[in-house]
Design an enzyme around this catalytic site. Structure first.
Site, PDB file in Angstrom:
ATOM      1  N   CYS B  80       0.845  -1.208   0.000  1.00  0.00           N
ATOM      2  CA  CYS B  80       0.000   0.000   0.000  1.00  0.00           C
ATOM      3  C   CYS B  80       0.879   1.257   0.000  1.00  0.00           C
ATOM      4  O   CYS B  80       1.536   1.513  -1.000  1.00  0.00           O
ATOM      5  CB  CYS B  80      -0.973  -0.064   1.167  1.00  0.00           C
ATOM      6  SG  CYS B  80      -2.315   1.131   1.081  1.00  0.00           S
ATOM      7  N   HIS B 167      -3.586  -5.220   0.279  1.00  0.00           N
ATOM      8  CA  HIS B 167      -2.997  -5.727   1.517  1.00  0.00           C
ATOM      9  C   HIS B 167      -2.989  -7.257   1.510  1.00  0.00           C
ATOM     10  O   HIS B 167      -3.989  -7.884   1.859  1.00  0.00           O
ATOM     11  CB  HIS B 167      -3.802  -5.222   2.726  1.00  0.00           C
ATOM     12  CG  HIS B 167      -3.641  -3.766   2.996  1.00  0.00           C
ATOM     13  ND1 HIS B 167      -2.808  -3.288   3.979  1.00  0.00           N
ATOM     14  CD2 HIS B 167      -4.187  -2.682   2.396  1.00  0.00           C
ATOM     15  CE1 HIS B 167      -2.859  -1.960   3.988  1.00  0.00           C
ATOM     16  NE2 HIS B 167      -3.685  -1.571   3.041  1.00  0.00           N
ATOM     17  N   GLU B 169      -1.684  -9.209   3.591  1.00  0.00           N
ATOM     18  CA  GLU B 169      -1.829  -9.736   4.959  1.00  0.00           C
ATOM     19  C   GLU B 169      -3.285  -9.776   5.390  1.00  0.00           C
ATOM     20  O   GLU B 169      -3.623 -10.388   6.395  1.00  0.00           O
ATOM     21  CB  GLU B 169      -0.995  -8.901   5.949  1.00  0.00           C
ATOM     22  CG  GLU B 169      -1.581  -7.554   6.362  1.00  0.00           C
ATOM     23  CD  GLU B 169      -1.423  -6.454   5.334  1.00  0.00           C
ATOM     24  OE1 GLU B 169      -1.005  -6.736   4.196  1.00  0.00           O
ATOM     25  OE2 GLU B 169      -1.732  -5.284   5.669  1.00  0.00           O
TER      26      GLU B 169
END
Lengths: 252, 185
Positions: B80, B167, B169
């Site tokens: 990001c 993202h 994660e």
């Protein structure tokens, strides 16, 4: 972009609870286990809200434990009153912060927080009740209702810099009898496109179709129906798949 | 890779990134600005505005350290804002010079992009999937200077660097798989 189905977890005194019309709170489930199972079942996002008197340090501890096993975005609201609260929150694995009272009590502080972390991380939350064609905003701190124009109030929240707004209809909350779809006309203005997260009243998966069909609604929050009914997240995904477009899910 | 260093930006959702790599059985460290960047993988996590993040990088003399890393033969993952800072200029929080590693600038989107979207994966990653869905959370996007592409860049892979606007994660199994493929590449 896909529409989102967002299970919500309410924390009260550290326990996961559910209520009806913002009352009659009863213990619902273990928050950590529930969040983990939602992540495994590929929830689009999980919304965690603390209610009542919030002991933020102890909540942050729980959020640390919750986020450890969750691979889906988490947004959190409750007891956030300062920039340092947000810094502490972001260390726990939470991705977005939700501000309710602070958005109205101190919009200037909210703007400062947003300028540090970005609009994308900032969600506003407004709890409303309606009666006789009038809409009232509920202030959880003073426990009072004040008449508002919902559309202009939400425009004001977007101007502060929030990227999305959770709109919760108290009349429907926890009733599982359907969402307050008549309120969607308040968001006809194109400035609301994909900016509203609608909450309150989902009982069956089909209840999500109407709000998700409105241009303003990017997602719906689901509470009691995932805990107290036979419906699972998979049932809601099936409805999204049939009526809209579902993101690719892995067979687990 | 066995060791992962996550740059401890004060604005990032550091907990999420930390727990992902811990789950993937890596030895994970949070890196303060004075720490060495000698891990097998260095991660610049997401969240935070372009201007605040770049100000923090410069105040802590991290700019040359990060640039040295992305120009080296060791892996770097930018998530990001960790991708956006590679631009020469960003406009979030005011016009701010970036690290000038990529010929791109980071500009305001028409609307915030919050949610899951489909991404075409670079062939260079040698994944067994050509597209996958990932979670995005951004109001600014990275645009290349050529003007050939009108859309912002979602993912960029070169040599030892992987930059993602989304993202990983927070993208469930898609994100986990992507990191595993980058690990093997």
């Amino acid at each position: 972009m896909y529409k989102r189905v967002i299970p919500s977890i309410l924390l009260r005194n550290g326990n996961a609870v559910k209520g009806i019309n913002f009352n009659s709170w009863r213990q619902a489930c273990d928050a950590e286990s529930y969040a983990k199972s939602l992540s495994i079942k590929q929830a689009d996002e999980i919304s965690i809200l603390s209610i009542g008197n919030v002991n933020l340090p102890s909540v942050l501890d729980r959020l640390n434990n919750i986020s450890r096993n969750v691979r889906t975005p988490i947004s959190y609201g409750g007891g956030l009153r300062s920039l340092s609260d947000i810094y502490a929150l972001m260390q726990t694995g939470v991705d977005r912060f939700i501000l309710n009272s602070l958005a109205f009590d101190d919009p200037s502080l909210c703007s400062s927080i947003i300028s540090e972390f970005g609009s994308q991380a900032a969600v506003a939350s407004i709890d409303i009740a309606y009666k006789d064609n009038l809409i009232y905003r509920y202030n959880a701190v003073s426990r009072k209702f004040a008449e508002i124009d919902l559309s202009s109030t939400c425009k004001y929240l977007l101007e502060i810099g929030f990227s999305e707004i959770i709109v919760t209809a108290i009349n429907c909350d926890g009733t599982q009898s359907g969402m307050a779809n008549h309120l969607l006309s308040c968001f006809d203005d194109l400035c609301f496109k994909n900016r509203i997260l609608f909450s309150g009243g989902i009982g069956i998966p089909e209840h999500i179709i109407c709000p998700l069909s409105h241009h303003s609604v990017s997602g719906v929050l689901i509470g009691s129906s995932l805990i107290y009914t036979r419906y699972t997240l998979s049932d809601f995904h099936s409805v999204v798949s049939a009526s809209f477009k579902l993101r690719s899910l892995y067979h687990v | 890779m066995s060791t992962v260093g996550i740059i401890n930006s004060p604005y990032s959702n550091i907990g999420s990134v930390y727990s992902l790599f811990s789950d993937l059985s890596h030895s994970v460290s949070l890196l303060n600005p004075s720490d060495d960047f000698d891990h097998d993988l260095i991660v610049f996590p997401g969240n935070g505005t372009f201007s605040k993040t770049m100000n923090w990088i410069r105040e802590n003399s991290l700019d040359s350290k990060i640039l040295h890393r992305v120009q080296s033969n060791k892996k770097f993952l930018g998530i990001c804002v960790g991708m956006q800072i590679m631009s020469h200029t960003g406009y979030e929080g005011g016009k701010t010079p970036g690290l000038n590693y990529l010929d791109t600038e980071t500009k305001l989107l028409d609307k915030p992009h919050i949610g899951w979207s489909s991404v075409s994966l670079p062939r260079s990653l040698d994944c067994n999937m050509s597209t996958a869905d990932f979670f995005f959370m951004h109001c600014y996007g990275v645009y290349d200077d050529s003007g050939i592409h009108t859309d912002y860049i979602s993912i960029y892979h070169e040599n030892y660097n992987l930059f993602c606007q989304f993202h990983p994660e927070k993208s469930g199994f898609s994100g986990i798989n992507l990191i595993k493929y980058f690990d093997k590449s």
